[in-house]
Design a protein around this motif. Sequence first.
Motif, PDB file in Angstrom:
ATOM      1  N   GLU A 296       0.856  -1.178   0.036  1.00 22.53           N
ATOM      2  CA  GLU A 296       0.076  -0.046  -0.004  1.00 22.53           C
ATOM      3  C   GLU A 296       1.013   1.192   0.159  1.00 22.53           C
ATOM      4  OE1 GLU A 296      -2.846  -0.165   2.942  1.00 22.53           O
ATOM      5  OE2 GLU A 296      -3.880  -1.987   2.217  1.00 22.53           O
ATOM      6  N   LYS A 297       2.139   1.247   0.719  1.00 25.08           N
ATOM      7  CA  LYS A 297       2.863   2.535   0.836  1.00 25.08           C
ATOM      8  C   LYS A 297       3.532   2.662  -0.746  1.00 25.08           C
ATOM      9  CE  LYS A 297       4.195   2.303   5.395  1.00 25.08           C
ATOM     10  NZ  LYS A 297       5.691   2.193   6.621  1.00 25.08           N
ATOM     11  N   HIS A 298       3.797   1.560  -1.414  1.00 23.19           N
ATOM     12  CA  HIS A 298       4.335   1.820  -2.581  1.00 23.19           C
ATOM     13  C   HIS A 298       3.413   2.335  -3.825  1.00 23.19           C
ATOM     14  CE1 HIS A 298       6.798   0.789  -6.272  1.00 23.19           C
ATOM     15  NE2 HIS A 298       5.722   0.174  -6.876  1.00 23.19           N
TER      16      HIS A 298
ATOM     17  N   GLN B 154     -10.500  -3.348 -13.932  1.00 25.52           N
ATOM     18  CA  GLN B 154     -10.835  -1.768 -13.673  1.00 25.52           C
ATOM     19  C   GLN B 154     -10.358  -1.308 -12.274  1.00 25.52           C
ATOM     20  OE1 GLN B 154     -15.277  -1.707 -13.974  1.00 25.52           O
ATOM     21  NE2 GLN B 154     -15.443  -3.025 -15.592  1.00 25.52           N
ATOM     22  N   ALA B 155     -10.268  -2.253 -11.369  1.00 28.03           N
ATOM     23  CA  ALA B 155      -9.720  -1.847 -10.015  1.00 28.03           C
ATOM     24  C   ALA B 155      -8.417  -1.432 -10.232  1.00 28.03           C
ATOM     25  CB  ALA B 155      -9.686  -3.040  -9.065  1.00 28.03           C
ATOM     26  N   LEU B 156      -7.338  -2.075 -11.321  1.00 26.84           N
ATOM     27  CA  LEU B 156      -6.042  -1.539 -11.394  1.00 26.84           C
ATOM     28  C   LEU B 156      -6.031  -0.204 -12.067  1.00 26.84           C
ATOM     29  CD1 LEU B 156      -3.081  -2.210 -11.515  1.00 26.84           C
ATOM     30  CD2 LEU B 156      -3.560  -3.383 -13.639  1.00 26.84           C
TER      31      LEU B 156
ATOM     32  N   ALA C 120      -4.958  -4.415  -6.458  1.00 26.67           N
ATOM     33  CA  ALA C 120      -6.348  -4.453  -7.044  1.00 26.67           C
ATOM     34  C   ALA C 120      -7.000  -5.748  -6.820  1.00 26.67           C
ATOM     35  CB  ALA C 120      -5.842  -4.534  -8.438  1.00 26.67           C
ATOM     36  N   VAL C 121      -6.440  -6.995  -6.753  1.00 23.74           N
ATOM     37  CA  VAL C 121      -6.844  -8.328  -6.705  1.00 23.74           C
ATOM     38  C   VAL C 121      -7.303  -8.343  -5.054  1.00 23.74           C
ATOM     39  CG1 VAL C 121      -6.439 -10.733  -6.513  1.00 23.74           C
ATOM     40  CG2 VAL C 121      -5.724  -9.170  -8.541  1.00 23.74           C
ATOM     41  N   LYS C 122      -6.656  -7.734  -4.147  1.00 19.13           N
ATOM     42  CA  LYS C 122      -6.885  -7.906  -2.739  1.00 19.13           C
ATOM     43  C   LYS C 122      -8.123  -7.024  -2.453  1.00 19.13           C
ATOM     44  CE  LYS C 122      -5.577  -6.565   1.952  1.00 19.13           C
ATOM     45  NZ  LYS C 122      -4.710  -5.616   2.745  1.00 19.13           N
ATOM     46  N   ARG C 123      -8.156  -5.997  -2.968  1.00 18.56           N
ATOM     47  CA  ARG C 123      -9.480  -5.215  -2.921  1.00 18.56           C
ATOM     48  C   ARG C 123     -10.701  -5.605  -3.382  1.00 18.56           C
ATOM     49  NH1 ARG C 123      -7.426   1.311  -3.236  1.00 18.56           N
ATOM     50  NH2 ARG C 123      -6.035   1.155  -1.562  1.00 18.56           N
ATOM     51  N   LEU C 124     -10.728  -6.246  -4.710  1.00 20.97           N
ATOM     52  CA  LEU C 124     -11.641  -6.994  -5.387  1.00 20.97           C
ATOM     53  C   LEU C 124     -12.158  -8.169  -4.697  1.00 20.97           C
ATOM     54  CD1 LEU C 124     -13.249  -7.663  -7.979  1.00 20.97           C
ATOM     55  CD2 LEU C 124     -11.153  -9.040  -8.783  1.00 20.97           C
ATOM     56  N   THR C 125     -11.342  -8.897  -3.838  1.00 16.36           N
ATOM     57  CA  THR C 125     -11.602 -10.078  -3.453  1.00 16.36           C
ATOM     58  C   THR C 125     -12.065  -9.865  -1.819  1.00 16.36           C
ATOM     59  OG1 THR C 125      -9.136 -10.749  -2.810  1.00 16.36           O
ATOM     60  CG2 THR C 125     -10.428 -11.750  -4.740  1.00 16.36           C
TER      61      THR C 125
END
Length: 491
Positions: A33-35, A142-144, A72-77
């Motif tokens: 998240e920092k990156h 889309q999240a990316l 992106a995958v983390k937020r999606l799942t």
Amino acid sequence: MNVSSSITPSKGERLTDKRPKLQWNNINWDEVEKHVNRLQTRIAKTVTQGKRNLVKRLRYLLTHSFYAKLLAVKRLTQNKGKRTAGIDGAKWTTPNSKMNAALKLSDKKYKAEPSRRVYIPKPGTTKKRPLGIPTMYDRAMQALHALALQPIAETTADPRSFGFRMHRSTQDARQYAYCCLGGKYSAKWVLEGDIKGCFDNINHGWLLDNIPMDKSTLKQFLKAGFVYNRHLNPTTTGTPQGGIISPILANMTLDGMEKVISAMYHVGKNGEIDKRRYNSHKVNFMRYADDFIVTADSEEIAKEIAELIKEFLKERGLELSEEKTHITYIDDGFDFLGWNFRKYRGKLLIKPSKKSIGNIIRKIGDVIERAKAWKQEDLINVLNPIITGWSNYHRSAVAKEIFSKLDHIVWNMLWRWAKRRHPDKRNTWIANKYWHSEGTRNWVFSTGENRLKPFSDTKIVRCAGLKLDMNPFIDQDYFNFRNRCPILKGL
């Protein structure tokens, strides 16, 4: 010995690499998240400097970053729709499937699949609204791209836009509306605006020409189509409802409305916009998603503003809803975001709207109706989150009297529920079984361990206003401080 450079012959041609592979459960999410946040901050600062080419390069860097793909995958799942599949039926529920998805995420030869169309009921009406469910891969794409587009959207957004924005809420919109309407000499007329089918009717050509992201990827998002009743239907207008990137696209489409109004009514002698000094018609604009209000000192000015907004929306393929767009005198009151704004003898009071009160009564009534055979403990566990959520939403308004009335209504509902369960028992027996004394209260609906939380337990707390010129990617210290102070958030 270094295995990767070994020349020892073996049965297979490939060399053995014993270095441990990155596992989903071992990812340092704070570092990820920092990156990503560091890149987003660079994008936001570059937008303020007007360096378009550098913004483009930074967007490319972010959308091709492995850390951004992981996030992106983390937020999606982790959101509510994580177990809802698209037309391919795929779900990413295991750590291995999530890691594989992040590794495969790429816009090379990307082609979006059609979304699965479903219809969900609109709250408080018999109508239904369409909702598209993209595949997991399309949602991840889309999240990316939303990660790269969000800092641009936040930096270029209208200062008085509050919907689908970072660290902004309806409470902030309510507080700003109070500042515009609460004074003795404030504006008396209000234009209540609603955009007809906003998400469904945005012009694709305008989006492709004005949204700063990869055009081929954006076109795939917009032109993917949808499947309903096993038939493929094209999408010629609108953003993909249900898509993660849709709120950002809709906000960016409507951004600029405030500037158009300010250019007409807030221009000083030197030709520059200055709202603090040049606002003789008391024009103030505020928007939450596709709903907005504009204040004015007369009905004629409000009508002029309505025509100005119609021209602004026409270019984007949108129009105002005739049914929901009204010009109202402040003493008659109007509803906005679940509250009723009205002046009583010159004093502005913001109360929960009748529609919002009716909705919560109906919702609690439906739960109690379904709970004919439930245990008292189960009924309490279902009702408490509903009551807490509604009362917390309205705790910054003038709601103390309404909270007490709702407690009385809920008590009557629960009394009928208890009487129905024990038609042969006396009222005293029923009262002693389901209601108990607690502190100074004698009628507490409880089991001894669990109790129903009354609306009136919620204390009224006024929230402080938001500094509208703050950027969540640049002024992070301000928002971190604000999030740590419940009073500033109205919580």
